[in-house]
Design a protein around this motif. Sequence first.
Motif, PDB file in Angstrom:
ATOM      1  N   SER A  93     -46.480  -7.627  74.370  1.00  0.00           N
ATOM      2  CA  SER A  93     -46.129  -8.427  75.536  1.00  0.00           C
ATOM      3  C   SER A  93     -44.765  -9.121  75.321  1.00  0.00           C
ATOM      4  O   SER A  93     -43.912  -9.155  76.214  1.00  0.00           O
ATOM      5  CB  SER A  93     -47.257  -9.427  75.777  1.00  0.00           C
ATOM      6  N   LEU A  94     -44.551  -9.638  74.100  1.00  0.00           N
ATOM      7  CA  LEU A  94     -43.279 -10.318  73.805  1.00  0.00           C
ATOM      8  C   LEU A  94     -42.082  -9.365  73.873  1.00  0.00           C
ATOM      9  O   LEU A  94     -40.969  -9.771  74.185  1.00  0.00           O
ATOM     10  CB  LEU A  94     -43.336 -10.955  72.405  1.00  0.00           C
ATOM     11  N   PHE A  95     -42.328  -8.097  73.534  1.00  0.00           N
ATOM     12  CA  PHE A  95     -41.224  -7.121  73.509  1.00  0.00           C
ATOM     13  C   PHE A  95     -41.424  -6.029  74.570  1.00  0.00           C
ATOM     14  O   PHE A  95     -41.071  -4.875  74.353  1.00  0.00           O
ATOM     15  CB  PHE A  95     -41.104  -6.491  72.111  1.00  0.00           C
ATOM     16  N   ALA A  96     -41.998  -6.421  75.695  1.00  0.00           N
ATOM     17  CA  ALA A  96     -42.364  -5.448  76.734  1.00  0.00           C
ATOM     18  C   ALA A  96     -41.164  -4.626  77.226  1.00  0.00           C
ATOM     19  O   ALA A  96     -41.311  -3.467  77.578  1.00  0.00           O
ATOM     20  CB  ALA A  96     -43.016  -6.171  77.904  1.00  0.00           C
ATOM     21  N   ASP A  97     -39.972  -5.252  77.208  1.00  0.00           N
ATOM     22  CA  ASP A  97     -38.807  -4.540  77.759  1.00  0.00           C
ATOM     23  C   ASP A  97     -38.009  -3.810  76.684  1.00  0.00           C
ATOM     24  O   ASP A  97     -36.844  -3.485  76.891  1.00  0.00           O
ATOM     25  CB  ASP A  97     -37.854  -5.552  78.438  1.00  0.00           C
ATOM     26  N   GLU A  98     -38.603  -3.598  75.554  1.00  0.00           N
ATOM     27  CA  GLU A  98     -37.832  -3.060  74.428  1.00  0.00           C
ATOM     28  C   GLU A  98     -38.170  -1.592  74.152  1.00  0.00           C
ATOM     29  O   GLU A  98     -39.148  -1.289  73.466  1.00  0.00           O
ATOM     30  CB  GLU A  98     -38.132  -3.934  73.183  1.00  0.00           C
ATOM     31  N   PRO A  99     -37.372  -0.664  74.674  1.00  0.00           N
ATOM     32  CA  PRO A  99     -37.707   0.753  74.504  1.00  0.00           C
ATOM     33  C   PRO A  99     -37.544   1.259  73.068  1.00  0.00           C
ATOM     34  O   PRO A  99     -38.078   2.306  72.716  1.00  0.00           O
ATOM     35  CB  PRO A  99     -36.720   1.467  75.438  1.00  0.00           C
ATOM     36  N   LYS A 100     -36.805   0.483  72.240  1.00  0.00           N
ATOM     37  CA  LYS A 100     -36.569   0.960  70.863  1.00  0.00           C
ATOM     38  C   LYS A 100     -37.751   0.662  69.931  1.00  0.00           C
ATOM     39  O   LYS A 100     -37.753   1.054  68.780  1.00  0.00           O
ATOM     40  CB  LYS A 100     -35.319   0.274  70.282  1.00  0.00           C
ATOM     41  N   LEU A 101     -38.743  -0.103  70.445  1.00  0.00           N
ATOM     42  CA  LEU A 101     -39.842  -0.524  69.567  1.00  0.00           C
ATOM     43  C   LEU A 101     -41.106   0.285  69.825  1.00  0.00           C
ATOM     44  O   LEU A 101     -41.556   0.422  70.959  1.00  0.00           O
ATOM     45  CB  LEU A 101     -40.144  -2.016  69.803  1.00  0.00           C
ATOM     46  N   ARG A 102     -41.695   0.802  68.744  1.00  0.00           N
ATOM     47  CA  ARG A 102     -43.004   1.459  68.834  1.00  0.00           C
ATOM     48  C   ARG A 102     -43.959   0.635  67.989  1.00  0.00           C
ATOM     49  O   ARG A 102     -43.701   0.374  66.808  1.00  0.00           O
ATOM     50  CB  ARG A 102     -42.878   2.899  68.297  1.00  0.00           C
ATOM     51  N   ILE A 103     -45.055   0.186  68.604  1.00  0.00           N
ATOM     52  CA  ILE A 103     -46.036  -0.627  67.866  1.00  0.00           C
ATOM     53  C   ILE A 103     -47.263   0.220  67.583  1.00  0.00           C
ATOM     54  O   ILE A 103     -47.823   0.841  68.490  1.00  0.00           O
ATOM     55  CB  ILE A 103     -46.440  -1.869  68.702  1.00  0.00           C
ATOM     56  N   LEU A 104     -47.662   0.269  66.321  1.00  0.00           N
ATOM     57  CA  LEU A 104     -48.900   0.959  65.962  1.00  0.00           C
ATOM     58  C   LEU A 104     -49.917  -0.086  65.539  1.00  0.00           C
ATOM     59  O   LEU A 104     -49.655  -0.860  64.600  1.00  0.00           O
ATOM     60  CB  LEU A 104     -48.669   1.940  64.796  1.00  0.00           C
ATOM     61  N   HIS A 105     -51.035  -0.124  66.241  1.00  0.00           N
ATOM     62  CA  HIS A 105     -52.071  -1.078  65.855  1.00  0.00           C
ATOM     63  C   HIS A 105     -52.988  -0.403  64.835  1.00  0.00           C
ATOM     64  O   HIS A 105     -53.912   0.333  65.192  1.00  0.00           O
ATOM     65  CB  HIS A 105     -52.877  -1.538  67.092  1.00  0.00           C
ATOM     66  N   GLU A 106     -52.683  -0.608  63.555  1.00  0.00           N
ATOM     67  CA  GLU A 106     -53.525  -0.037  62.496  1.00  0.00           C
ATOM     68  C   GLU A 106     -53.230  -0.665  61.143  1.00  0.00           C
ATOM     69  O   GLU A 106     -52.256  -1.413  60.991  1.00  0.00           O
ATOM     70  CB  GLU A 106     -53.374   1.483  62.437  1.00  0.00           C
ATOM     71  N   ASP A 107     -54.090  -0.350  60.203  1.00  0.00           N
ATOM     72  CA  ASP A 107     -53.927  -0.797  58.818  1.00  0.00           C
ATOM     73  C   ASP A 107     -52.849   0.077  58.180  1.00  0.00           C
ATOM     74  O   ASP A 107     -52.990   1.308  58.144  1.00  0.00           O
ATOM     75  CB  ASP A 107     -55.279  -0.611  58.104  1.00  0.00           C
ATOM     76  N   PHE A 108     -51.794  -0.542  57.677  1.00  0.00           N
ATOM     77  CA  PHE A 108     -50.717   0.266  57.095  1.00  0.00           C
ATOM     78  C   PHE A 108     -51.242   1.169  55.972  1.00  0.00           C
ATOM     79  O   PHE A 108     -50.713   2.263  55.754  1.00  0.00           O
ATOM     80  CB  PHE A 108     -49.581  -0.616  56.551  1.00  0.00           C
ATOM     81  N   LEU A 109     -52.274   0.728  55.286  1.00  0.00           N
ATOM     82  CA  LEU A 109     -52.794   1.533  54.170  1.00  0.00           C
ATOM     83  C   LEU A 109     -53.421   2.837  54.671  1.00  0.00           C
ATOM     84  O   LEU A 109     -53.634   3.763  53.893  1.00  0.00           O
ATOM     85  CB  LEU A 109     -53.791   0.722  53.338  1.00  0.00           C
ATOM     86  N   GLN A 110     -53.724   2.887  55.974  1.00  0.00           N
ATOM     87  CA  GLN A 110     -54.316   4.104  56.559  1.00  0.00           C
ATOM     88  C   GLN A 110     -53.323   4.841  57.456  1.00  0.00           C
ATOM     89  O   GLN A 110     -53.640   5.911  57.976  1.00  0.00           O
ATOM     90  CB  GLN A 110     -55.540   3.733  57.426  1.00  0.00           C
TER      91      GLN A 110
END
Length: 281
Positions: A93-110
Motif C-alpha cells: 500500500s505504501l509503495f502502490a505507485d512503484e512499478p520497480k518494486l516486486r514484493i514477495l510475501h514469504e520466508d526468505f529461507l524458503q
Amino acid sequence: QVQRDRVGEKVSGADRIKEQLQTFSLRPNKALGQNFLANAEKAEAIAAAACQGGLPALEIGPGLGALTGPLLRHAPKVCAVEIDAAMAAALSSLFADEPKLRILHEDFLQTDLALVQAELGVPFAVAANLPYYATTPICLRLLSCGLPIPRMALMAQKEAAERFFAQPSTRQYGLLAVLAQYYYQPTRLMELSPADYYPQPDVSSSVALLIRRNTALIPGFADFLQRAFSQRRKTLLNNLKGLPGAAEALACCGIPPAARAESLGPEALARLAMSSGKWQY
Ligand code: SAM
C-alpha cells in the motif's frame, strides 16, 4: 534525526514509523525481529553502498520500507521478500505507485532464488536489516547459494556482524567467517545505536559491506565446513571421519593430522574442500 515527510512539517524517524504502524493497525512483532530503521540518512547510505554501479537489489525483510525507498532510488529494480503478511500488505500500500518494486510475501529461507534471479536479472545486490533470530541461516543461505551477487550490505547486531571479520583461532571464527572471507571482501560500513531504530533494541548494530572476490564457487563448501567445524574441540581429521579420502586430502594439502578447523584460514580450508572432493570420487 529529523526528516521532512510532509511539506512544512518535520517528523522524526521514530514518529514516522509509529504513525505508519498506527495507520495500518500494526504492532512490531518481536519474534520476527521487527526493529525498524528510523535513521533516513543511514538508510540512504546503505542503499547507495549496496547498489553501487546501478545494480538491481534483493531486500530481505523490508518491513515498512525504511530501506526499500532508498533502494528504489538507487536500483533499477527491487525485489523485497517479507515473511509477515500484514507488513507485506502495508508495504504494497505504501509503495502502490512503484512499478520497480516486486514484493514477495514469504520466508526468505524458503524463497525460490531462481525466481528472484529471473525477476532481477543478474547480477544483483542484497541489502537487509536482518531479523535477529534468523541472521545466521539467512547469511549462510546468501553465502552458499552460488548466485552472482557482487555486493551485499547486511545489517545485524554488532556481535553477529563481527563474525564476518573473525580471524582463525578466535571464538567467533567459523562457517560464516570462512564463507564470507573466501567469497567476499568484508568491510565495516557503519555502526548504528539503539536510537537509530523503533522500537529501540537493547544492543548496537553494524552494517557489513561484502564485495565479491574473484574466487570460483566450490560446490558443497558450506556442507564441508559444517562438518569440519562440527565439534570445535576435535581435530579436523576426527570431524571429517566418514568422508572418504579425508586423511589423503589433509596430507595432500600439507595440513597436520592434529590440526583443528579453527586454526586454518579460509584459503587453506577451501583448498582442503576442493582436494577432499578429488579424493572422494
Ligand atoms: N527493513 C525494515 C527496516 O529496516 O525498518 C525492517 C527490518 S526488521 C529488523 C526485520 C524484517 O524482516 C521484519 O520486517 C520481519 O518481519 C522480516 N522477517 C523476519 N524473518 C523473515 C524471514 N525469514 N524472511 C523474510 N522476512 C523476514
